[in-house]
Scaffold this motif. Sequence first.
Motif, mmCIF file in Angstrom:
data_model
loop_
_atom_site.group_PDB
_atom_site.id
_atom_site.type_symbol
_atom_site.label_atom_id
_atom_site.label_comp_id
_atom_site.label_asym_id
_atom_site.label_seq_id
_atom_site.Cartn_x
_atom_site.Cartn_y
_atom_site.Cartn_z
ATOM 1 N N TYR A 32 0.865 -1.173 0.000
ATOM 2 C CA TYR A 32 0.000 0.000 0.000
ATOM 3 C C TYR A 32 0.898 1.217 0.000
ATOM 4 C CZ TYR A 32 -4.548 2.169 0.805
ATOM 5 O OH TYR A 32 -5.719 2.877 0.669
ATOM 6 N N LEU A 34 1.163 5.649 -0.249
ATOM 7 C CA LEU A 34 0.430 6.873 0.032
ATOM 8 C C LEU A 34 1.311 8.071 -0.273
ATOM 9 C CD1 LEU A 34 0.281 4.693 2.706
ATOM 10 C CD2 LEU A 34 -1.691 6.149 3.180
ATOM 11 N N TYR A 36 1.652 12.156 0.969
ATOM 12 C CA TYR A 36 1.270 13.166 1.934
ATOM 13 C C TYR A 36 1.890 14.493 1.522
ATOM 14 C CZ TYR A 36 -0.436 9.692 5.302
ATOM 15 O OH TYR A 36 -1.146 8.696 5.929
ATOM 16 N N LYS A 38 2.996 18.295 3.166
ATOM 17 C CA LYS A 38 3.298 18.903 4.467
ATOM 18 C C LYS A 38 3.681 20.359 4.297
ATOM 19 C CE LYS A 38 5.890 18.188 8.746
ATOM 20 N NZ LYS A 38 6.184 19.613 8.942
ATOM 21 N N PRO A 44 1.799 16.096 8.446
ATOM 22 C CA PRO A 44 1.511 15.681 7.068
ATOM 23 C C PRO A 44 0.011 15.528 6.845
ATOM 24 C CG PRO A 44 3.255 14.324 8.033
ATOM 25 C CD PRO A 44 2.660 15.118 9.150
ATOM 26 N N PHE A 46 -2.848 13.762 4.400
ATOM 27 C CA PHE A 46 -3.038 12.693 3.426
ATOM 28 C C PHE A 46 -3.581 13.255 2.107
ATOM 29 C CE2 PHE A 46 -3.988 8.763 1.526
ATOM 30 C CZ PHE A 46 -5.274 8.817 1.034
ATOM 31 N N SER A 49 -3.850 7.599 -2.171
ATOM 32 C CA SER A 49 -3.186 6.324 -1.921
ATOM 33 C C SER A 49 -3.474 5.365 -3.069
ATOM 34 C CB SER A 49 -3.686 5.727 -0.601
ATOM 35 O OG SER A 49 -5.091 5.480 -0.654
ATOM 36 N N PHE A 89 5.652 13.877 0.647
ATOM 37 C CA PHE A 89 6.264 12.642 1.118
ATOM 38 C C PHE A 89 5.551 11.448 0.501
ATOM 39 C CE2 PHE A 89 9.204 14.101 4.268
ATOM 40 C CZ PHE A 89 8.667 15.268 4.780
ATOM 41 N N ARG A 100 2.391 0.179 9.705
ATOM 42 C CA ARG A 100 3.236 1.339 9.966
ATOM 43 C C ARG A 100 3.760 1.845 8.630
ATOM 44 N NH1 ARG A 100 8.312 -1.340 9.596
ATOM 45 N NH2 ARG A 100 8.272 -3.378 10.603
ATOM 46 N N LEU A 101 3.917 3.146 8.547
ATOM 47 C CA LEU A 101 4.349 3.773 7.307
ATOM 48 C C LEU A 101 5.861 3.974 7.301
ATOM 49 C CD1 LEU A 101 1.568 6.496 6.872
ATOM 50 C CD2 LEU A 101 1.708 4.227 5.827
ATOM 51 N N PHE A 103 8.489 6.241 5.278
ATOM 52 C CA PHE A 103 8.470 7.453 4.471
ATOM 53 C C PHE A 103 9.763 7.648 3.694
ATOM 54 C CE2 PHE A 103 4.707 9.934 5.666
ATOM 55 C CZ PHE A 103 4.276 9.261 6.789
ATOM 56 N N GLY A 104 9.628 8.325 2.548
ATOM 57 C CA GLY A 104 10.795 8.855 1.858
ATOM 58 C C GLY A 104 11.233 10.162 2.504
ATOM 59 N N GLU A 105 12.279 10.757 1.930
ATOM 60 C CA GLU A 105 12.858 11.957 2.525
ATOM 61 C C GLU A 105 12.082 13.225 2.197
ATOM 62 O OE1 GLU A 105 16.308 9.489 0.713
ATOM 63 O OE2 GLU A 105 14.198 9.932 0.289
#
Lengths: 113, 116
Positions: A32, A34, A36, A38, A44, A46, A49, A89, A100-101, A103-105
Amino acid sequence: DQQVKQNSPSLSVQEGRISILNCDYTNSMFDYFLWYKKYPAEGPTFLISISSIKDKNEDGRFTVFLNKSAKHLSLHIVPSQPGDSAVYFCAASEETSGSRLTFGEGTQLTVNP
Amino acid sequence: DTGVSQDPRHKITKRGQNVTFRCDPISEHNRLYWYRQTLGQGPEFLTYFQNEAQLEKSRLLSDRFSAERPKGSFSTLEIQRTEQGDSAMYLCASSLVGLSSSYEQYFGPGTRLTVT
């Protein structure tokens, strides 16, 4: 071990044009994905997705594309607006991990009027 | 639905002090997550609860960190003997996971911790 990577720290586009934000992942168990957005001093928000059983999901100006064989996803924003300027993100989860997610940078998108 | 709220929004503390943060999730959500974000990075997972049960803790969560979610409603995150490396944004998120739900997590505004 960075399992989700956004290789472009920043992107600048003109208002009305398309913004394309990219994301790569290494963990084949992710099912999955997603995106986000920010703003500074906020959490963040949403955006959109996509499940791994699909290759495209669209919501208004936002479309997410998933290429599982390449372990790559992208977010398209058309048309881009100055209010879209924010850090974006990419995040991924696997159901068996409690969702749990990871994340990329992040990519800083700037839309110029 | 007022969204996820966090308190305080900002906390400045001296090294060695204890701090506690609170998170109030969206009321019908059964899962609650804590993340930490440092400058230039994406949020990193710390721990999560399904109702009142703490089901997973990241290796980032040292023994100085403890989280609770009594009665499956609000949650607290305590950091004991704070260190300068604990300075970060602490984010709380909640989600509703069940038979027909998706996995989107909704974030609060975060608590910015500065350890001097």
